[in-house]
Design a protein around this motif. Structure first.
Motif, PDB file in Angstrom:
ATOM      1  N   SER A   1       0.773  -1.328  -0.060  1.00 54.01           N
ATOM      2  CA  SER A   1       0.008   0.046  -0.050  1.00 54.01           C
ATOM      3  C   SER A   1       0.697   1.286   0.025  1.00 54.01           C
ATOM      4  CB  SER A   1      -0.934  -0.012   1.093  1.00 54.01           C
ATOM      5  OG  SER A   1      -0.210  -0.174   2.235  1.00 54.01           O
ATOM      6  N   ILE A   2       1.956   1.297  -0.601  1.00 52.35           N
ATOM      7  CA  ILE A   2       3.035   2.348  -0.683  1.00 52.35           C
ATOM      8  C   ILE A   2       3.446   2.447  -2.150  1.00 52.35           C
ATOM      9  CG2 ILE A   2       3.535   2.478   1.770  1.00 52.35           C
ATOM     10  CD1 ILE A   2       6.266   0.901   0.750  1.00 52.35           C
ATOM     11  N   VAL A   3       3.784   4.056  -2.320  1.00 53.06           N
ATOM     12  CA  VAL A   3       4.485   4.148  -3.666  1.00 53.06           C
ATOM     13  C   VAL A   3       5.601   4.860  -3.260  1.00 53.06           C
ATOM     14  CG1 VAL A   3       4.573   5.468  -5.714  1.00 53.06           C
ATOM     15  CG2 VAL A   3       2.277   4.629  -4.813  1.00 53.06           C
ATOM     16  N   VAL A   4       6.950   4.277  -3.928  1.00 52.77           N
ATOM     17  CA  VAL A   4       8.061   4.635  -3.072  1.00 52.77           C
ATOM     18  C   VAL A   4       8.776   5.496  -4.602  1.00 52.77           C
ATOM     19  CG1 VAL A   4      10.406   4.221  -2.638  1.00 52.77           C
ATOM     20  CG2 VAL A   4       8.433   3.023  -1.608  1.00 52.77           C
ATOM     21  N   GLU A   5       9.456   6.795  -4.325  1.00 53.69           N
ATOM     22  CA  GLU A   5      10.061   7.430  -5.323  1.00 53.69           C
ATOM     23  C   GLU A   5      11.615   7.493  -4.712  1.00 53.69           C
ATOM     24  OE1 GLU A   5       9.228  11.482  -7.036  1.00 53.69           O
ATOM     25  OE2 GLU A   5      10.620  11.962  -5.491  1.00 53.69           O
ATOM     26  N   TYR A   6      12.454   6.865  -5.679  1.00 59.41           N
ATOM     27  CA  TYR A   6      13.745   6.750  -5.172  1.00 59.41           C
ATOM     28  C   TYR A   6      14.745   7.412  -6.015  1.00 59.41           C
ATOM     29  CZ  TYR A   6      18.295   4.039  -4.473  1.00 59.41           C
ATOM     30  OH  TYR A   6      19.739   3.670  -4.349  1.00 59.41           O
ATOM     31  N   ASN A   7      15.282   8.417  -5.400  1.00 59.13           N
ATOM     32  CA  ASN A   7      16.098   9.408  -6.229  1.00 59.13           C
ATOM     33  C   ASN A   7      15.426  10.065  -7.452  1.00 59.13           C
ATOM     34  OD1 ASN A   7      18.396   9.323  -4.385  1.00 59.13           O
ATOM     35  ND2 ASN A   7      19.145   7.484  -5.432  1.00 59.13           N
ATOM     36  N   LYS A   8      14.472  10.504  -7.154  1.00 60.64           N
ATOM     37  CA  LYS A   8      13.391  11.053  -8.135  1.00 60.64           C
ATOM     38  C   LYS A   8      12.818   9.850  -9.263  1.00 60.64           C
ATOM     39  CE  LYS A   8      15.474  15.506  -7.427  1.00 60.64           C
ATOM     40  NZ  LYS A   8      15.835  16.681  -7.874  1.00 60.64           N
ATOM     41  N   GLU A   9      12.937   8.633  -9.196  1.00 57.55           N
ATOM     42  CA  GLU A   9      12.438   7.595  -9.995  1.00 57.55           C
ATOM     43  C   GLU A   9      11.191   6.907  -9.255  1.00 57.55           C
ATOM     44  OE1 GLU A   9      14.019   4.053 -12.656  1.00 57.55           O
ATOM     45  OE2 GLU A   9      15.409   5.699 -12.325  1.00 57.55           O
ATOM     46  N   ILE A  10      10.342   6.637  -9.594  1.00 61.39           N
ATOM     47  CA  ILE A  10       8.974   5.906  -9.198  1.00 61.39           C
ATOM     48  C   ILE A  10       9.602   4.069  -9.367  1.00 61.39           C
ATOM     49  CG2 ILE A  10       6.839   4.769  -9.170  1.00 61.39           C
ATOM     50  CD1 ILE A  10       7.227   7.701  -8.158  1.00 61.39           C
ATOM     51  N   ILE A  11       9.700   3.541  -8.231  1.00 66.86           N
ATOM     52  CA  ILE A  11      10.402   2.188  -8.070  1.00 66.86           C
ATOM     53  C   ILE A  11       9.280   1.197  -8.077  1.00 66.86           C
ATOM     54  CG2 ILE A  11      11.821   0.491  -7.116  1.00 66.86           C
ATOM     55  CD1 ILE A  11      13.232   2.737  -8.286  1.00 66.86           C
TER      56      ILE A  11
END
Length: 71
Positions: free
Chosen positions: A36-46
Motif C-alpha cells: 500500500s505504498i508508492v516509493v520514489e527513489y532518487n526521483k524515480e518511481i520504483i
C-alpha cells in the motif's frame, strides 16, 4: 567491530542505515505495508518487485507515499 552507516533521506528526514540495507529492508524496518505504498527513489518511481534489489547508498533520497482507500 565497527559498523559503517549511510545517511539517507526519507520524506526529507535524515536517517542512518547499515551499508548493506536494501530498500525493502528499510521499508519493513520503518513499518510500511509494501502493498500500500508508492516509493520514489532518487526521483524515480520504483516498482515494488525491485525493492529487494536496491541496496541503499549514502545520500539516497526516498519519498514514501501511503495509499489510503476510502469512500
Amino acid at each position: 567491530m565497527n559498523i559503517l552507516y549511510n545517511t539517507i533521506f526519507v520524506n526529507g528526514e535524515a536517517f542512518n542505515c547499515s551499508r548493506t540495507m536494501s530498500l525493502y529492508d528499510l521499508l519493513i524496518y520503518l513499518g510500511f505495508q509494501i502493498g500500500s505504498i508508492v516509493v520514489e527513489y532518487n526521483k524515480e518511481i520504483i516498482n515494488s518487485n525491485q525493492f529487494s534489489n536496491i541496496v541503499l547508498v549514502d545520500r539516497d533520497r526516498l519519498e514514501v507515499i501511503t495509499i489510503v482507500g476510502g469512500g
